[in-house]
Each structure stands twice: as C-alpha cells, then as structure tokens.
Design a protein around this motif. Structure first.
Motif, PDB file in Angstrom:
ATOM      1  N   SER A   1      82.736   0.264  61.638  1.00 59.09           N
ATOM      2  CA  SER A   1      82.927  -1.156  61.361  1.00 59.09           C
ATOM      3  C   SER A   1      83.191  -1.383  59.875  1.00 59.09           C
ATOM      4  O   SER A   1      84.129  -2.088  59.491  1.00 59.09           O
ATOM      5  N   GLN A   2      82.371  -0.769  59.031  1.00 64.34           N
ATOM      6  CA  GLN A   2      82.527  -0.930  57.587  1.00 64.34           C
ATOM      7  C   GLN A   2      83.813  -0.285  57.088  1.00 64.34           C
ATOM      8  O   GLN A   2      84.570  -0.884  56.310  1.00 64.34           O
ATOM      9  N   ALA A   3      84.089   0.930  57.552  1.00 62.97           N
ATOM     10  CA  ALA A   3      85.288   1.641  57.099  1.00 62.97           C
ATOM     11  C   ALA A   3      86.551   0.908  57.524  1.00 62.97           C
ATOM     12  O   ALA A   3      87.513   0.804  56.751  1.00 62.97           O
ATOM     13  N   GLY A   4      86.566   0.400  58.752  1.00 64.54           N
ATOM     14  CA  GLY A   4      87.731  -0.340  59.221  1.00 64.54           C
ATOM     15  C   GLY A   4      87.995  -1.569  58.378  1.00 64.54           C
ATOM     16  O   GLY A   4      89.139  -1.872  58.013  1.00 64.54           O
ATOM     17  N   ALA A   5      86.924  -2.301  58.041  1.00 66.33           N
ATOM     18  CA  ALA A   5      87.072  -3.492  57.209  1.00 66.33           C
ATOM     19  C   ALA A   5      87.589  -3.135  55.819  1.00 66.33           C
ATOM     20  O   ALA A   5      88.416  -3.853  55.242  1.00 66.33           O
ATOM     21  N   GLU A   6      87.122  -2.022  55.281  1.00 65.20           N
ATOM     22  CA  GLU A   6      87.576  -1.587  53.956  1.00 65.20           C
ATOM     23  C   GLU A   6      89.057  -1.213  53.971  1.00 65.20           C
ATOM     24  O   GLU A   6      89.795  -1.500  53.021  1.00 65.20           O
ATOM     25  N   VAL A   7      89.511  -0.612  55.050  1.00 68.50           N
ATOM     26  CA  VAL A   7      90.925  -0.263  55.174  1.00 68.50           C
ATOM     27  C   VAL A   7      91.778  -1.529  55.248  1.00 68.50           C
ATOM     28  O   VAL A   7      92.833  -1.621  54.613  1.00 68.50           O
ATOM     29  N   VAL A   8      91.325  -2.518  56.014  1.00 72.84           N
ATOM     30  CA  VAL A   8      92.059  -3.778  56.087  1.00 72.84           C
ATOM     31  C   VAL A   8      92.126  -4.437  54.708  1.00 72.84           C
ATOM     32  O   VAL A   8      93.176  -4.933  54.279  1.00 72.84           O
ATOM     33  N   GLN A   9      91.002  -4.430  53.989  1.00 70.21           N
ATOM     34  CA  GLN A   9      90.966  -5.018  52.646  1.00 70.21           C
ATOM     35  C   GLN A   9      91.946  -4.316  51.715  1.00 70.21           C
ATOM     36  O   GLN A   9      92.653  -4.958  50.919  1.00 70.21           O
ATOM     37  N   SER A  10      92.027  -2.996  51.830  1.00 73.15           N
ATOM     38  CA  SER A  10      92.957  -2.229  51.006  1.00 73.15           C
ATOM     39  C   SER A  10      94.399  -2.612  51.308  1.00 73.15           C
ATOM     40  O   SER A  10      95.210  -2.831  50.397  1.00 73.15           O
ATOM     41  N   ALA A  11      94.727  -2.725  52.603  1.00 68.90           N
ATOM     42  CA  ALA A  11      96.086  -3.112  52.990  1.00 68.90           C
ATOM     43  C   ALA A  11      96.418  -4.507  52.486  1.00 68.90           C
ATOM     44  O   ALA A  11      97.517  -4.763  51.970  1.00 68.90           O
ATOM     45  N   TYR A  12      95.462  -5.413  52.607  1.00 67.38           N
ATOM     46  CA  TYR A  12      95.657  -6.786  52.135  1.00 67.38           C
ATOM     47  C   TYR A  12      95.926  -6.823  50.632  1.00 67.38           C
ATOM     48  O   TYR A  12      96.830  -7.519  50.153  1.00 67.38           O
ATOM     49  N   SER A  13      95.168  -6.057  49.876  1.00 71.86           N
ATOM     50  CA  SER A  13      95.343  -6.020  48.420  1.00 71.86           C
ATOM     51  C   SER A  13      96.706  -5.470  48.038  1.00 71.86           C
ATOM     52  O   SER A  13      97.359  -5.976  47.118  1.00 71.86           O
ATOM     53  N   LEU A  14      97.151  -4.433  48.730  1.00 70.76           N
ATOM     54  CA  LEU A  14      98.452  -3.824  48.424  1.00 70.76           C
ATOM     55  C   LEU A  14      99.602  -4.786  48.707  1.00 70.76           C
ATOM     56  O   LEU A  14     100.644  -4.717  48.055  1.00 70.76           O
ATOM     57  N   ALA A  15      99.423  -5.681  49.644  1.00 73.54           N
ATOM     58  CA  ALA A  15     100.508  -6.590  50.030  1.00 73.54           C
ATOM     59  C   ALA A  15     100.779  -7.658  48.980  1.00 73.54           C
ATOM     60  O   ALA A  15     101.842  -8.293  48.994  1.00 73.54           O
ATOM     61  N   GLY A  16      99.818  -7.903  48.075  1.00 75.76           N
ATOM     62  CA  GLY A  16     100.030  -8.886  47.031  1.00 75.76           C
ATOM     63  C   GLY A  16     100.064 -10.312  47.554  1.00 75.76           C
ATOM     64  O   GLY A  16      99.488 -10.636  48.600  1.00 75.76           O
ATOM     65  N   THR A  17     100.779 -11.172  46.849  1.00 76.13           N
ATOM     66  CA  THR A  17     100.772 -12.594  47.191  1.00 76.13           C
ATOM     67  C   THR A  17     101.403 -12.894  48.542  1.00 76.13           C
ATOM     68  O   THR A  17     101.133 -13.932  49.142  1.00 76.13           O
ATOM     69  N   THR A  18     102.212 -11.987  49.032  1.00 78.91           N
ATOM     70  CA  THR A  18     102.828 -12.195  50.349  1.00 78.91           C
ATOM     71  C   THR A  18     101.765 -12.442  51.419  1.00 78.91           C
ATOM     72  O   THR A  18     101.975 -13.223  52.353  1.00 78.91           O
ATOM     73  N   ALA A  19     100.614 -11.788  51.278  1.00 80.73           N
ATOM     74  CA  ALA A  19      99.580 -11.836  52.316  1.00 80.73           C
ATOM     75  C   ALA A  19      98.657 -13.033  52.212  1.00 80.73           C
ATOM     76  O   ALA A  19      97.755 -13.176  53.034  1.00 80.73           O
ATOM     77  N   ILE A  20      98.869 -13.918  51.224  1.00 83.81           N
ATOM     78  CA  ILE A  20      97.951 -15.057  51.099  1.00 83.81           C
ATOM     79  C   ILE A  20      98.304 -16.203  52.038  1.00 83.81           C
ATOM     80  O   ILE A  20      97.512 -17.124  52.220  1.00 83.81           O
ATOM     81  N   TYR A  21      99.472 -16.142  52.646  1.00 86.07           N
ATOM     82  CA  TYR A  21      99.886 -17.219  53.544  1.00 86.07           C
ATOM     83  C   TYR A  21      99.148 -17.108  54.884  1.00 86.07           C
ATOM     84  O   TYR A  21      99.012 -16.015  55.452  1.00 86.07           O
ATOM     85  N   LEU A  22      98.713 -18.243  55.384  1.00 86.66           N
ATOM     86  CA  LEU A  22      97.892 -18.252  56.594  1.00 86.66           C
ATOM     87  C   LEU A  22      98.600 -17.621  57.783  1.00 86.66           C
ATOM     88  O   LEU A  22      97.948 -17.072  58.671  1.00 86.66           O
TER      89      LEU A  22
END
Length: 387
Positions: free
Chosen positions: A324-345
């Motif tokens: 559970s923790q590792a999966g969430a960390e991977v998602v967070q990493s992907a989100y960070s790499l995407a930059g501002t593109t990923a801030i849209y709802l």
C-alpha cells in the motif's frame, strides 16, 4: 517508452481461463475505464456494473465450493482486483469485497445455506464502526445506530453493521438492504466511486444466527476459509495501490514522448526522469513480489495441510501495509515527474494520486501496523487484534 518487463509478464493477470472467461474480463476492464468518471460523479459503482462483476466471478470468488462458489486461491483473486484497480481504483475497491465470503463463513452453516440458496454470487457490504451496543434479546439482538464507511453499500445484497465485540473482534449483524437506511454522505477527495456512505438501522431485531464474529472461526472446512481472514481483508484493499501505481507509470510512459508546454526537452530525453522511472519500476516490482510471494507461501502451506502460524499471518499483514505504501509512493513519483500538466482535475494522474492516498489511510493499512510486524519479528506479543 516500453512497458516494464513485469507489466508485460502480467498482462493477463486474473484471467486464467480455468477461473474466468478472459475475453469477458477484458470487456469488463474496458467498461470500467470508460465509466470511471460516472462512478465518481455518482459516488458509487452502479448495480449494472456490479452485475458485470458477478458475471466474471468476482462475487463467487469467496463463496464456499459446497454452495456452488469458486473459493478461489487468494493470489488469483488479488490479481483480478489489481487489474480492475488499474482501470479504476474505486471499482477495484468495491470489487475487492468479493472476498467478504471469508467473513460470512463464520455464520452458522444453515444460515449460509439460506444465503446461497438462490445464487453463489453474493454481494456483501458493511459499516462496522463505530461499534454500537445492541440490546440482547432471547435468540437475538435489537439493533439501533449509525455506522460509517460502508463501501459498495448501494450495490449490496446484504449489509452488515457492528454491534459490539467478542474477544476483541467485532460482532456483525447481517440485514437485507430494505432493512437498512443508506445515508448518502460520501463527499471525499479520493476513491469517490466507492460509495462508502453511512448505514443507519432503526430498532430492528436480528436473530443470533444472522450474526457472526468478524475474524471468527469458520463453519466451512475448505482451504480458503483457513486463510487468515483479517489479513486477507487488508490484502484485498492494499492491492488497489498496485493497480493504481501501474496505471500511473503507464501514464508517464504515454506522456514521455511529447514536448512540454514550455518547450523543454521531452520527458524521455531527461536523465532525471529516466532515473526516477527506473527506481519507481524497481520499487513497484519488489513490493509486488514480496506481496504475492507471501500470499502464495501461506496458501501452499494451507493446501499442504499445515495450520497457519502467527508469523505467517504477520507476514501477510506486513506485505499488505508495505505494498500500500510503496504503491502510493510510486504514484507520487509519477505525479511529480509529470509537472504542471498533472495539476488539472481531469488529468488521470490526479485521480491516481488522490485514490492512492486514500488507500493508505485505511485502518488496516496504517503506518502504526508496522509495530505489530516488528513485535512478531522480535518475539514479543503484538498489540491485540494484529494476528
């Protein structure tokens, strides 16, 4: 960018043709992807989608074989939930309660025979907490109260509520849906489609034979019902984050070939992105391997006729927390790499991020449970209810 070797290897997870029609399962996954916005907007997975899950065996996976069910090996069911969660976290979470038959198996055998008389495909949802006192009557209980977090309640054939504890484990009273009011108040940031509304019962009697102890001894003598039920309940929720993490990494792969809005180099041309993707893939594969290895080890031991040990139960719980923790960390990493593109709802990574964070908030998957696992490793008694 190439999909990881692990992902390629697991492209057909959960569609073993001895278990489910692979084409039908693929069609269900496609439908979940198409309708996930609908699930969020309505704050639940509709009944027609639940019927589709029934069709591919989700809700007979934990039904005893003696009542026409599959009593599916845990690793096979978990792989199915992983794939559904890759399509949508809320749908995976709701489908995960196809495992609830391991709880219900603590009901008297004659009650189970009545439950499964019409079909082995039975959808159970429960709001067990906060536990509410119930007035003991001759042969039953008088039940009143309100309970929270009844995921999937709007599509359920049976609803359970917590009416006190026995030996540190909650007693659950089982009702038909028409006996229970659903209080629609699931207004949250993630896993919006799970429909985890409150349940309310007003002055209803329940016979004792329609109550059971969650995590209590099974009345069914089949291998699945010797698998640790509380550990399994944690696993089926934790595996949602495996699916979400896979979806997040695949989304970054799709994005990597395009240019950013600032004219910066493509993601795939940036060394730091390649490094972080490699680390994320390794983290996900390692956590996934630990999770399924622990599951299959315990299952194979049960099949061999061995009793489940406290150490095995603890390992299952630890693997669930960790994945559970590792999966969430991977998602967070992907989100960070995407930059501002990923801030849209409307961006998929927004959904994956919010959903994965909610998974880690569940009581079965909280950071504090590492204490229980550490206690078992060090040979000291863990806190009550851990194993």
């Amino acid at each position: 960018m190439l999909r990881s070797a692990v992902a390629q290897q697991d492209a057909s997870i959960g569609v073993d043709e001895n278990v489910v029609d692979s084409q039908a399962f693929a069609q269900v996954l496609d439908e979940v992807r198409r309708r996930r916005d609908e699930f969020d907007a309505g704050s639940h997975v509709p009944r027609d989608m639940i019927e589709r899950f029934k069709h591919v065996g989700i809700y007979r996976a934990a039904t005893p074989k003696c009542f026409g069910g599959d009593a599916l090996a845990p690793h096979l069911f978990l792989q199915m939930i992983e794939r559904i969660s890759e399509a949508d976290g809320s749908a995976g979470w709701v489908a995960s309660f196809g495992s609830a038959g391991v709880y219900l198996a603590a009901l008297p055998r004659e009650t189970l025979a009545e439950l499964y008389a019409e079909s082995p495909d039975l959808v159970f949802a429960g709001g067990l907490f906060p536990l509410q006192p119930a007035e003991a009557l001759e042969g039953g209980y008088q039940v009143n109260g309100t309970w929270k977090f009844a995921s999937g309640c709007k599509g359920a054939d049976l609803l359970g509520v917590g009416i006190g504890a026995a030996g540190g484990k909650p007693r659950t009273a089982v009702f038909r849906p028409e006996q229970v009011e659903i209080v629609e108040n699931w207004d949250v940031v993630g896993l919006k489609g799970t429909g985890s509304h409150d349940l309310r019962v007003n002055d209803k009697r329940v016979d004792e034979r329609w109550t059971f102890i969650r995590g209590g001894a099974s009345t069914i003598d089949e291998p699945l019902f010797r698998y640790p039920s509380i550990a399994y309940a944690a696993q089926v929720l934790a595996v949602v984050n495996l699916g979400l993490a896979r979806a997040a990494l695949d989304e970054i792969s799709r994005m990597a070939g395009g240019s950013g809005i600032t004219g910066a180099p493509k993601l795939s041309d940036r060394a730091y992105v390649r490094i972080e993707i490699a680390k994320a893939e390794a983290k996900l594969a390692a956590a996934r391997g630990f999770f399924y290895n622990a599951t299959e080890q315990v299952w194979n031991s049960i099949i061999a006729g061995n009793p489940v040990t406290p150490e095995q139960t603890s390992l299952l719980r630890l693997s669930a927390i960790h994945v559970s923790q590792a999966g969430a960390e991977v998602v967070q990493s992907a989100y960070s790499l995407a930059g501002t593109t990923a801030i849209y709802l409307r961006h998929p990574l927004q959904r994956y991020l919010r959903d994965s964070m909610v998974v880690t908030q569940h009581a079965f998957l909280s950071e504090g449970l590492y204490d229980g696992a550490g206690s078992v490793f060090l040979g000291v008694p863990p806190f009550p209810g851990y194993i």
